[in-house]
Design an enzyme around this catalytic site. Structure first.
Site, PDB file in Angstrom:
ATOM      1  CG  ASP A 174      -2.038   0.984   1.131  1.00  0.00           C
ATOM      2  OD1 ASP A 174      -2.313   1.470   0.018  1.00  0.00           O
ATOM      3  OD2 ASP A 174      -2.646   1.290   2.170  1.00  0.00           O
TER       4      ASP A 174
ATOM      5  N   GLY B 152       0.131   5.274  -4.550  1.00  0.00           N
ATOM      6  CA  GLY B 152      -0.475   6.519  -5.029  1.00  0.00           C
ATOM      7  C   GLY B 152       0.061   7.719  -4.263  1.00  0.00           C
ATOM      8  NE  ARG B 153      -1.546   6.667   1.016  1.00  0.00           N
ATOM      9  CZ  ARG B 153      -1.596   5.785   2.015  1.00  0.00           C
ATOM     10  NH1 ARG B 153      -1.409   6.196   3.251  1.00  0.00           N
ATOM     11  NH2 ARG B 153      -1.834   4.519   1.766  1.00  0.00           N
TER      12      ARG B 153
ATOM     13  CB  THR C 126     -12.783  -8.338  -5.378  1.00  0.00           C
ATOM     14  OG1 THR C 126     -12.702  -8.154  -3.951  1.00  0.00           O
ATOM     15  CG2 THR C 126     -12.446  -9.779  -5.709  1.00  0.00           C
TER      16      THR C 126
ATOM     17  CG  ASN D 245      -7.431  -2.610  -6.032  1.00  0.00           C
ATOM     18  OD1 ASN D 245      -6.507  -3.389  -5.788  1.00  0.00           O
ATOM     19  ND2 ASN D 245      -7.752  -1.628  -5.181  1.00  0.00           N
TER      20      ASN D 245
ATOM     21  NE  ARG E 121      -7.172   1.484  -6.375  1.00  0.00           N
ATOM     22  CZ  ARG E 121      -6.119   1.796  -5.652  1.00  0.00           C
ATOM     23  NH1 ARG E 121      -5.047   2.272  -6.229  1.00  0.00           N
ATOM     24  NH2 ARG E 121      -6.127   1.624  -4.353  1.00  0.00           N
TER      25      ARG E 121
ATOM     26  NE  ARG F 103      -3.119  -1.305   4.352  1.00  0.00           N
ATOM     27  CZ  ARG F 103      -4.358  -1.348   3.913  1.00  0.00           C
ATOM     28  NH1 ARG F 103      -5.220  -2.173   4.471  1.00  0.00           N
ATOM     29  NH2 ARG F 103      -4.745  -0.586   2.911  1.00  0.00           N
TER      30      ARG F 103
ATOM     31  CB  SER G 240      -7.886  -3.791   2.702  1.00  0.00           C
ATOM     32  OG  SER G 240      -7.745  -2.544   3.342  1.00  0.00           O
TER      33      SER G 240
ATOM     34  CD  GLU H 262       1.874 -12.581  16.308  1.00  0.00           C
ATOM     35  OE1 GLU H 262       1.800 -11.377  16.625  1.00  0.00           O
ATOM     36  OE2 GLU H 262       1.417 -13.497  17.008  1.00  0.00           O
TER      37      GLU H 262
HETATM   38  C1  FPP Z   1      -2.093   0.044  -3.317  1.00  0.00           C
HETATM   39  O1  FPP Z   1      -1.573   1.364  -3.276  1.00  0.00           O
HETATM   40  C2  FPP Z   1      -1.541  -0.657  -4.457  1.00  0.00           C
HETATM   41  C3  FPP Z   1      -2.284  -1.266  -5.428  1.00  0.00           C
HETATM   42  C4  FPP Z   1      -3.747  -1.303  -5.408  1.00  0.00           C
HETATM   43  C5  FPP Z   1      -1.635  -1.911  -6.591  1.00  0.00           C
HETATM   44  C6  FPP Z   1      -0.420  -2.708  -6.257  1.00  0.00           C
HETATM   45  C7  FPP Z   1       0.203  -3.135  -7.504  1.00  0.00           C
HETATM   46  C8  FPP Z   1       1.526  -3.138  -7.751  1.00  0.00           C
HETATM   47  C9  FPP Z   1       2.549  -2.796  -6.754  1.00  0.00           C
HETATM   48  C10 FPP Z   1       2.032  -3.570  -9.090  1.00  0.00           C
HETATM   49  C11 FPP Z   1       1.776  -5.035  -9.293  1.00  0.00           C
HETATM   50  C12 FPP Z   1       2.767  -5.636 -10.142  1.00  0.00           C
HETATM   51  C13 FPP Z   1       3.557  -6.648  -9.782  1.00  0.00           C
HETATM   52  C14 FPP Z   1       4.566  -7.134 -10.750  1.00  0.00           C
HETATM   53  C15 FPP Z   1       3.474  -7.304  -8.462  1.00  0.00           C
HETATM   54  P1  FPP Z   1      -2.554   2.573  -3.525  1.00  0.00           P
HETATM   55  O2  FPP Z   1      -2.587   2.855  -4.986  1.00  0.00           O
HETATM   56  O3  FPP Z   1      -3.895   2.287  -2.929  1.00  0.00           O
HETATM   57  O4  FPP Z   1      -1.814   3.719  -2.760  1.00  0.00           O
HETATM   58  P2  FPP Z   1      -2.505   4.934  -2.012  1.00  0.00           P
HETATM   59  O5  FPP Z   1      -3.269   4.355  -0.857  1.00  0.00           O
HETATM   60  O6  FPP Z   1      -1.339   5.737  -1.573  1.00  0.00           O
HETATM   61  O7  FPP Z   1      -3.377   5.643  -3.000  1.00  0.00           O
END
Ligand code: FPP
Length: 238
Positions: free
Chosen positions: A23, A26-27, A69, A71, A74, A186, A194, A205
Site C-alpha cells: 500500500d 499513489g501517495r 476485487t 480495485n 479505480r 502493511r 482490506s 501476526e
Molecule cells: C495500493 O496502493 C496498491 C495497489 C492497489 C496496486 C499494487 C500493484 C503493484 C505494486 C504492481 C503489481 C505488479 C507486480 C509485478 C506485483 P494505492 O494505490 O492504494 O496507494 P494509495 O493508498 O497511496 O493511493
C-alpha cells in the site's frame, strides 16, 4: 506512534509465510508531484526486490496483494497501468524462474484479460520446478469473495453439514496448498486488512509501518521480522 527496533545480530526465526499489502503507491507518487502510475511502477520494482530478498533469507511463501476485487472501482487508466505492470513482470521469466522462485496466483481469474490468464498459466508452469520460495500474487482477490466461492463449491459438491470442518473449508480456498500466513505486513500507515486473506489470517501476526510501499526497504522487512521474533504466538493457548 511507530517504534523502530534496532536490528539485532542474534539468530532469528524466519516466518515461513509472509504476506504483504503493498500500500501507498499513489501517495508516494503524489508526494513527488507525479501521476499515480509512477507509484505503481516503483511498487512493482519493490515487489521484485523484496521477493528476491525473502527468497535469499529463507522465506518459504510470500503472498502479495497486487489487485483486489475492489480495485476495479479505480479509473480505467490506473487499472490498465497495473495490469500492464503484471504483463511485463510475467513476460520476463528471469523475474521468477531466473530467481528460482515458484510463481502462484490466488483470486478470481475469470475477470482478467485472456492474455494475462495465459501469461499466469505459462509462468506457473515455467516456474513449477523452482526449488526456492513460492511467490503468490493475489489478483482480483477478495477474502469474502474467496469464502463465498468456497461455500458455493462445498454445496455443489453435496457435502453434508456434519462433514464441514475448518480444514475442509481451508481446502476449498485458493490457498488450499499454502500454510496460513505467519506475518502480515502493511506499510503506509493504514491499520486494516482490506479483505486480504480473511480466513487465513486468524492467527497471523500483524506488522504496520508508516513507510510507503515504494520506499519499503529490506531493512524495513528485517525490522518486521525482528518484531515478529519478539511476539509470543500462543494460538489461543497459554
Ligand atoms: C495500493 O496502493 C496498491 C495497489 C492497489 C496496486 C499494487 C500493484 C503493484 C505494486 C504492481 C503489481 C505488479 C507486480 C509485478 C506485483 P494505492 O494505490 O492504494 O496507494 P494509495 O493508498 O497511496 O493511493
Amino acid at each position: 506512534m511507530f517504534f523502530k527496533k534496532k536490528i539485532n545480530d542474534t539468530p532469528r526465526n524466519i516466518p515461513g509465510h509472509i504476506a504483504i499489502i503493498m500500500d501507498g503507491n499513489g501517495r508516494w507518487a503524489k508526494n513527488k508531484g507525479l501521476p499515480r502510475k509512477f507509484g505503481h511502477i516503483e511498487g512493482a520494482k519493490k515487489f521484485k526486490e523484496i521477493a528476491r530478498y525473502c527468497n535469499k533469507i529463507g522465506v518459504k511463501y510470500l503472498t502479495v496483494y497486487a489487485f483486489s476485487t475492489e480495485n476495479w472501482k479505480r479509473p480505467q487508466e490506473e487499472i490498465d497501468g497495473i495490469m500492464n505492470l503484471l504483463r511485463d513482470y510475467l513476460k520476463d521469466s528471469t523475474n521468477f524462474k531466473g530467481e528460482n522462485i515458484k510463481l502462484r496466483f490466488i483470486g478470481d481469474k475469470s475477470a482478467l484479460d485472456e492474455d494475462i490468464i495465459s501469461l499466469m498459466e505459462k509462468s506457473e508452469a515455467e516456474s513449477n520446478d523452482a526449488t526456492g520460495m513460492t511467490a503468490c500474487l493475489a489478483l482480483n482477490y477478495g477474502g469474502r469473495d474467496e469464502i463465498k466461492n468456497a461455500v458455493k463449491q462445498i454445496i455443489d459438491d453435496g457435502i453434508k453439514s456434519e462433514n464441514i470442518t475448518e480444514e475442509l473449508i481451508s481446502s476449498y480456498l485458493y490457498t488450499h496448498d499454502f500454510p496460513d500466513p505467519d506475518l502480515i505486513i502493511r506499510p503506509s500507515g493504514e491499520f486494516r486488512l482490506s479483505n486480504f486473506l480473511t480466513y487465513q489470517s486468524a492467527y497471523s501476526e500483524f506488522y504496520f509501518d508508516n513507510v510507503l510501499w515504494p520506499d519499503f526497504s529490506t531493512k524495513d522487512l528485517d525490522r518486521a521480522i525482528d518484531e515478529y521474533n519478539h511476539r509470543n504466538r500462543r494460538f489461543g493457548g497459554v
